[in-house]
Design a protein around this motif. Structure first.
Motif, mmCIF file in Angstrom:
data_model
loop_
_atom_site.group_PDB
_atom_site.id
_atom_site.type_symbol
_atom_site.label_atom_id
_atom_site.label_comp_id
_atom_site.label_asym_id
_atom_site.label_seq_id
_atom_site.Cartn_x
_atom_site.Cartn_y
_atom_site.Cartn_z
ATOM 1 N N GLN A 29 0.876 -1.227 0.088
ATOM 2 C CA GLN A 29 0.084 0.072 0.040
ATOM 3 C C GLN A 29 0.843 1.211 -0.204
ATOM 4 O O GLN A 29 0.421 2.096 -0.667
ATOM 5 C CB GLN A 29 -0.859 0.196 1.231
ATOM 6 N N GLU A 30 1.989 1.318 0.768
ATOM 7 C CA GLU A 30 2.820 2.480 0.462
ATOM 8 C C GLU A 30 3.535 2.715 -0.530
ATOM 9 O O GLU A 30 3.992 3.963 -0.645
ATOM 10 C CB GLU A 30 4.018 2.250 1.803
ATOM 11 N N ASN A 31 3.710 1.827 -1.736
ATOM 12 C CA ASN A 31 4.150 1.979 -2.688
ATOM 13 C C ASN A 31 3.214 2.335 -3.901
ATOM 14 O O ASN A 31 3.690 2.390 -5.053
ATOM 15 C CB ASN A 31 4.885 0.679 -3.353
ATOM 16 N N ALA A 32 1.814 2.098 -3.538
ATOM 17 C CA ALA A 32 0.800 2.400 -4.645
ATOM 18 C C ALA A 32 0.847 3.899 -4.950
ATOM 19 O O ALA A 32 0.652 4.648 -3.957
ATOM 20 C CB ALA A 32 -0.551 1.885 -4.279
ATOM 21 N N ALA A 33 0.410 4.390 -6.171
ATOM 22 C CA ALA A 33 0.519 5.693 -6.770
ATOM 23 C C ALA A 33 -1.240 5.918 -6.525
ATOM 24 O O ALA A 33 -1.904 5.089 -6.916
ATOM 25 C CB ALA A 33 0.806 5.617 -8.163
ATOM 26 N N ARG A 34 -1.197 7.239 -6.322
ATOM 27 C CA ARG A 34 -2.469 7.679 -6.036
ATOM 28 C C ARG A 34 -3.059 8.360 -7.413
ATOM 29 O O ARG A 34 -2.428 9.250 -7.761
ATOM 30 C CB ARG A 34 -2.724 8.845 -4.775
ATOM 31 N N VAL A 35 -3.959 7.888 -7.949
ATOM 32 C CA VAL A 35 -4.630 8.517 -9.215
ATOM 33 C C VAL A 35 -5.663 9.263 -8.916
ATOM 34 O O VAL A 35 -6.884 8.962 -8.145
ATOM 35 C CB VAL A 35 -4.932 7.311 -10.016
ATOM 36 N N ARG A 36 -5.830 10.562 -9.178
ATOM 37 C CA ARG A 36 -6.697 11.421 -8.932
ATOM 38 C C ARG A 36 -8.068 11.247 -9.838
ATOM 39 O O ARG A 36 -7.899 11.045 -10.953
ATOM 40 C CB ARG A 36 -6.276 13.113 -9.050
#
Length: 450
Positions: free
Chosen positions: A265-272
């Protein structure tokens, strides 16, 4: 098996597993994510259920903005090709010549052209701009009418000719943002009486007042970054049509994007994700209605109110040297306080440019997809946080006066394990989100490029 041999076997197994796990995690996992967002046409004030509301309507911060890249893209690369207004560092800059200098330099050529009426060029009195300086326009005269020039068609006439030729009957006015032929080059950091000021140009095109429900991107088979896909990549057309036909539901967004999915989860990219109306013309970033007076912004304005002193100015370094020679502690509390006001420490992701013109979308937030091993099996997970905004009347408004409104922001936060190629629904009394994730196999590079 003795104890020493068992310990050796166990150590070898642990070493082998430590080598194999990173190799498995290093494999590229790409997925297509299809999302449908809709609201229920329900007023927040009519619901008996009470919801936790956000303190403001700040834009969401994220690592990737696949929708914004299509709706209001960054034109920094285009602006790099513009000349600087002062002309100091433009590679092709040349100072404009006044009209008198042009006539003096090329007068012989023009007089020679006057001897041939069929190719006569004259200078008319029509005002215009030549290379940024001087007035006049060069007009070519027909051979059968020497001494007079036909009037040139204006922009409206040219557009009417094109519309008539194309057979278009009804056309809506088209507006474009204002632009300049040169780019200002202010210092990136300056100091005023109010404190430090950072110049952060907004290089994005203006956002629309209403986001289209369906957006068309590009299908790049081997793109190295997250990007919006075309409408051909959607597979939830029937469900989208059912939502569109429903009287109680209102579609806000239906898009598909492609991204690489990481482990952890800490490596996942946030997609707006954002959709619906843009309330920036009606409300401030604090959710209050805009008035005719000056707009109050929750962040320190990056536009200096007074004439800034550049870091290269003599006054700044003189004052700094005076303070250093005073043998007294230098207080940086003011700088730190302003820094805390500019940067929102409670939000993850990169810092975004925020001012009174920042879009305030009806739905705004992020979604990140990641993989996690459960009993040695990789499972997909969705971590999302979306905010649904809706104007709510303020209580206590006097009778006979226009009601006041505040833009309420209701959060919806979900963390769920999901399965590929299955529909997943995130429910809320005000709106809903449908998600389907599908594995994408990237094509191999050609033999010559491997």
């Amino acid at each position: 098996m003795n104890v020493s041999r068992a310990g050796t076997v166990l150590a070898s197994a642990l070493a082998l597993s430590s080598v194999m796990l990173p190799a498995k995690a290093a494999e590229e996992w790409w997925f297509d994510v299809e999302v449908i967002i809709f609201d229920r046409n329900t007023a927040l004030s009519q619901l008996e259920e009470q919801f936790e509301l956000a303190d403001n309507v700040y834009p969401a911060t994220a690592d990737a903005d696949v929708i914004g890249d299509v709706v209001h893209p960054d034109i920094s690369r285009l602006k790099q090709g513009l000349a600087r207004c002062d002309g100091s560092d433009a590679p092709l800059y040349a100072p404009p010549l006044p009209l008198d200098d042009l006539v003096a330099r090329y007068g012989d050529v023009m007089q020679a052209a006057d001897a041939k009426p069929q190719h006569t060029n004259i200078i008319t009195d029509t005002p215009a701009t030549l290379s940024g300086g001087g007035s006049g326009v060069v007009t070519r005269l027909p051979a059968d009418e020497p001494g007079s020039a036909p009037p040139a068609p204006d922009d409206q006439q040219i557009a009417s000719y094109w519309i008539s030729f194309s057979g278009i009957e009804n056309i809506e006015p088209v507006t474009v943002p204002r632009f300049r032929y040169c780019e200002d080059n202010p210092p990136w950091l300056a100091y005023t009486q109010q404190g430090w000021q950072r110049h952060t140009p907004d290089n994005r095109l203006p956002a629309p007042d209403q986001l289209p429900v369906e957006l068309n991107g590009n299908d790049w088979p081997r793109a190295a970054h997250a990007h919006l896909l075309s409408v051909d990549a959607r597979e939830l057309e029937k469900l989208s049509a059912q939502i569109r036909r429903s009287r109680d539901l209102n579609r806000l967004l239906h898009v598909t994007w492609r991204q690489e999915v990481m482990f952890g989860q800490e490596n996942a990219a946030r997609v707006r994700l954002f959709a619906g109306k843009n309330y920036a013309s009606q409300f401030t970033l604090l959710g209050t209605e805009k008035s005719d007076g000056p707009v109050e912004t929750p962040l320190v304005s990056e536009q200096p109110e007074a004439e800034p002193r550049s870091l290269l100015g003599d006054n700044f370094f003189g004052e700094l040297q005076t303070r250093l020679n005073a043998n007294t502690p230098v207080d940086f509390s003011e700088v730190l306080q302003q820094r805390q006001q500019e940067v929102r420490t409670d939000e993850p992701g990169p810092i975004r440019h925020i001012d009174e013109h920042t879009p305030i979308w009806e739905v705004d937030g992020y979604m990140r997809v990641f993989l996690k091993y459960i009993n040695r099996v990789p499972y997909l997970h969705i971590d999302s946080e979306l905010f649904y905004r809706q104007p709510v009347p303020v209580q206590g408004t006097e009778n006979g006066s226009a009601p006041e409104y505040k833009l309420a922001s209701v959060p919806l936060k979900q963390l769920r394990r999901v399965i590929s190629k299955q529909l997943h629904y995130f429910d809320h009394p005000l709106f809903g989100v449908v998600v389907e994730i599908r594995r994408y196999e990237r094509p191999d590079l050609p033999a010559g490029q491997q």
